[in-house]
Scaffold this active site. Structure first.
Site, PDB file in Angstrom:
ATOM      1  N   ARG A 223       0.853  -1.200   0.000  1.00  0.00           N
ATOM      2  CA  ARG A 223       0.000   0.000   0.000  1.00  0.00           C
ATOM      3  C   ARG A 223       0.887   1.249   0.000  1.00  0.00           C
ATOM      4  NH1 ARG A 223      -5.062   1.861  -1.113  1.00  0.00           N
ATOM      5  NH2 ARG A 223      -6.061   2.972   0.606  1.00  0.00           N
TER       6      ARG A 223
ATOM      7  N   THR B 217      -9.730   0.545  -9.857  1.00  0.00           N
ATOM      8  CA  THR B 217      -8.766  -0.320  -9.194  1.00  0.00           C
ATOM      9  C   THR B 217      -8.846  -1.569 -10.029  1.00  0.00           C
ATOM     10  OG1 THR B 217      -9.123   0.645  -6.981  1.00  0.00           O
ATOM     11  CG2 THR B 217      -8.410  -1.637  -7.003  1.00  0.00           C
TER      12      THR B 217
ATOM     13  N   ASP C 208      -7.919   8.442   0.306  1.00  0.00           N
ATOM     14  CA  ASP C 208      -8.440   7.322   1.102  1.00  0.00           C
ATOM     15  C   ASP C 208      -8.261   7.554   2.600  1.00  0.00           C
ATOM     16  OD1 ASP C 208      -9.577   5.796  -0.835  1.00  0.00           O
ATOM     17  OD2 ASP C 208      -7.974   4.320  -0.979  1.00  0.00           O
TER      18      ASP C 208
ATOM     19  N   SER D 276      -7.817   1.028   3.345  1.00  0.00           N
ATOM     20  CA  SER D 276      -8.244   0.577   2.020  1.00  0.00           C
ATOM     21  C   SER D 276      -9.460  -0.339   2.149  1.00  0.00           C
ATOM     22  CB  SER D 276      -7.093  -0.201   1.378  1.00  0.00           C
ATOM     23  OG  SER D 276      -7.502  -0.794   0.170  1.00  0.00           O
ATOM     24  N   SER D 277     -10.175  -0.485   1.051  1.00  0.00           N
ATOM     25  CA  SER D 277     -11.246  -1.485   0.993  1.00  0.00           C
ATOM     26  C   SER D 277     -10.827  -2.707   0.188  1.00  0.00           C
ATOM     27  CB  SER D 277     -12.499  -0.881   0.351  1.00  0.00           C
ATOM     28  OG  SER D 277     -12.963   0.210   1.115  1.00  0.00           O
TER      29      SER D 277
ATOM     30  N   GLY E 200     -13.632  -1.525  -7.030  1.00  0.00           N
ATOM     31  CA  GLY E 200     -14.964  -0.970  -6.774  1.00  0.00           C
ATOM     32  C   GLY E 200     -15.047  -0.081  -5.544  1.00  0.00           C
ATOM     33  N   GLY E 201     -13.901   0.443  -5.093  1.00  0.00           N
ATOM     34  CA  GLY E 201     -13.934   1.412  -3.989  1.00  0.00           C
ATOM     35  C   GLY E 201     -14.629   0.834  -2.771  1.00  0.00           C
TER      36      GLY E 201
HETATM   37  N1  GLY Z   1      -8.237   3.132  -3.330  1.00  0.00           N
HETATM   38  C1  GLY Z   1      -9.293   2.266  -3.024  1.00  0.00           C
HETATM   39  C2  GLY Z   1      -9.036   1.417  -1.839  1.00  0.00           C
HETATM   40  O1  GLY Z   1      -7.892   1.140  -1.531  1.00  0.00           O
HETATM   41  O2  GLY Z   1      -9.941   1.031  -1.180  1.00  0.00           O
END
Ligand code: GLY
Length: 567
Positions: free
Chosen positions: A97, A370, A412, A441-442, A461-462
């Site tokens: 990340r 993503t 984020d 993050s998701s 998908g955020g």
């Molecule tokens: N940038 C989207 C996530 O990491 O959730």
């Protein structure tokens, strides 16, 4: 915001079924790869054919996606990699990340009046966190791969030099970001033609990207994070108004973390720990469902319970989760049986619980991007990778001569407690900006094993990633195949806004009426989301089946069907 834990009620839960024994697997016949793009799936297959393992193939797929799907991920971004190593069965989560630069401050996206300035956290140099993907690829090659980076990066280097064809997804996403991208001459030079979105089929060459990959192949992570390229990146970002330093790049490190494990209905699920919020939220939702005989319920009743579980899991995400190197989230408590029992006690069997209403929550989530890919090789190595530059085409900034976009992952973070980010997600202190911190993050790369099958799955998908993976797991536990799982219609609730968003086909008219009668606000529309990629391994036959989301251009290749290419 109300800060309390929902009442914890101790309850006797029915004992979990045991996962089926891992032994008795037939030899694998073939490998399977599902990714969002045909060039990337082919690159992975090429590396497997050269003798690479799933991890070498993942490097090829990742680097190729960064080239041909620049709206979704790339060397200027980051990602999470979930691995299972054949033989000893070791599972590891590689956290590549992005990190906030050391000069980042908690209030850096607030104006003089304390209002969040969205343009700064999503567009241009300040939005960019320090990339993690190049270090992730180097780490994967050195510790888990069989081939040198030079070989696993070769297909992407070749494609960058020879060119690739601009596709419908590239164009659709670029239409949305064209004006911002035009602010960066190097980005416009790479991705626009006469200032406009290129026609589909346009040949796109990117020799700068090839050179960066060659540097990575020759020098490993140091070729990116130190020396000439690092200096160029720091100068370019700062000339565009950013706050990077050479120390930010030189000190970037991936972190290996222990995956999060969940047992449910005879399945063992291995998934993403913080700084992903996905694993904790999945554990909360599955543990809430565990208290109901939900497979026997009708669709509306089952969906009601699932929405209530989603609502509560996303509330906890907003309150408690952040970078585990900075904040001590109560993960054990949030994933405990007792906590789930407390959550269940707050769920009315036939009435929606209104979400806590927060003043000023009116932002509509922006369209996220993503990418995810899943690989199983013929030895049984498995890898699920979700990688990102955050919003489509990241921060829309290319440093001249580098060939890749930077991310806007700084968005984020919770730029201000109670103010939603681009996905409409709320956050609090746990996810506040701090120097060197990773934004929550998701992304939720996940494995599920049980009842004679193992699946590797994930999706972009955020904020919706977590509910998509949840629905994917439920499909797989219902016995669905890889393609049906990737294609299944989706619905989503994220606590706030207090709405059940549904793709067309997720519910019948009667089911929508039943949910509305329980007090749910259901918004069903033609809009779709996600791009799920699933590889499914059948233990008895040793066959592998790949399913790619039909919503976009994904291509999966596996061996379980006569038609080995799924669309
Ligand atoms: N940038 C989207 C996530 O990491 O959730």
């Amino acid at each position: 915001m109300i800060r309390f834990l929902l009442p914890v009620v101790l309850a006797l839960l029915s004992p979990l079924a045991l996962a089926d024994a891992p032994a008795r697997k037939a030899p694998l016949h073939d490998a399977g790869i599902a990714s969002a793009n045909a060039y990337a799936t082919d690159a992975g297959m090429e590396v497997l054919a050269k003798g690479g393992n799933a991890f070498d193939a993942a490097i090829a797929v990742s680097a190729t996606l960064g080239l041909v799907e620049p709206e979704s991920s790339g060397l200027g971004g980051g990602g999470f990699m979930l691995l299972r190593v054949a033989g000893d069965g070791r599972e590891v989560f590689i956290d590549a990340r992005e990190r906030a630069p050391y000069a980042a401050t908690r209030d850096m996206f607030l104006d003089a009046e304390g209002n969040a300035v969205r343009d700064r956290s999503v567009n241009g140099a300040l939005a960019a966190a320090i990339p993690g993907l190049p270090a992730g690829l180097d780490h994967l090659a050195k510790k888990y791969g069989r081939l040198p980076l030079r070989e696993s990066l070769a297909p992407a280097i070749r494609l960058a030099n020879e060119g690739w064809r601009f596709g419908p997804k590239n164009a659709a996403m670029l239409g949305w970001r064209r004006e911002v991208l035009a602010r960066s001459p190097a980005a416009a030079g790479l991705f626009l033609r006469d200032g406009q979105v290129p026609a589909e089929g346009t040949l796109m060459r990117n020799p700068d990207y090839a050179r960066v990959l060659e540097r990575l192949a020759a020098q490993g992570a140091d070729g990116f994070y130190r020396g000439e390229l690092a200096g160029r990146l720091v100068r370019g970002v700062n000339e565009a108004g950013g706050i990077w330093s050479e120390r930010d790049l030189a000190e970037y490190r991936v972190v290996e973390r222990e995956p999060l494990r969940i047992s449910h209905r005879g399945y063992e699920i291995t998934t993403s720990p913080a700084p992903s919020s996905g694993g904790v939220a999945l554990a909360t939702m599955l543990k809430v469902l565990e208290g109901y005989d939900y497979p026997r319920l009708d669709k509306a009743q089952r969906s009601h319970l699932l929405v209530e579980a989603m609502r509560r899991a996303y509330r906890d995400r907003a309150l408690y989760l952040g970078d585990p190197d900075f904040v001590q989230a109560p993960v054990d408590m949030l994933t405990s049986d007792a906590y789930a029992a407390g959550l269940r006690a707050s769920i009315h069997p036939a009435k929606a619980t209104p979400s806590e209403l927060l003043p000023g929550i009116d932002a509509q989530p922006l369209r996220p991007d993503t990418t995810h890919f899943s690989i199983v090789d013929a030895e049984g190595n498995m890898i699920a990778v979700t990688q990102t530059v955050n919003l489509p085409y990241g921060n829309a900034l290319v440093v001249p001569g580098t060939g890749f976009l930077l991310n806007n992952e700084m968005d984020d973070f919770s730029v201000k407690p109670g103010v939603p980010n681009a996905f409409g997600l709320l956050g609090d202190d746990a996810n506040a900006i701090a120097p060197g911190k990773r934004p929550l993050s998701s992304m939720t790369p996940t494995f599920i094993s049980g009842h004679g099958r193992t699946a590797v799955l994930g999706t972009p998908g955020g904020s919706r990633i977590i509910t998509m993976v949840m629905l994917g797991l439920l499909e797989l536990m219902d016995g669905q195949g890889a393609q049906a799982t990737a294609a299944a219609p989706r619905f989503h609730h994220q606590y706030l806004p207090d709405v059940v968003q549904a793709e067309a086909g997720a519910f019948t008219d009667e089911e929508i009426e039943a949910l509305r009668a329980m007090g749910h606000v259901v918004e069903s529309s033609e809009r779709t989301w996600g791009n799920m990629q699933v590889v499914l391994w059948h233990h008895d036959s040793g066959k592998v089946e790949a399913g790619a989301d039909p919503r976009w251009e994904g291509v999966g290749k596996g061996s379980a069907s006569e038609a080995s290419v799924y669309r």
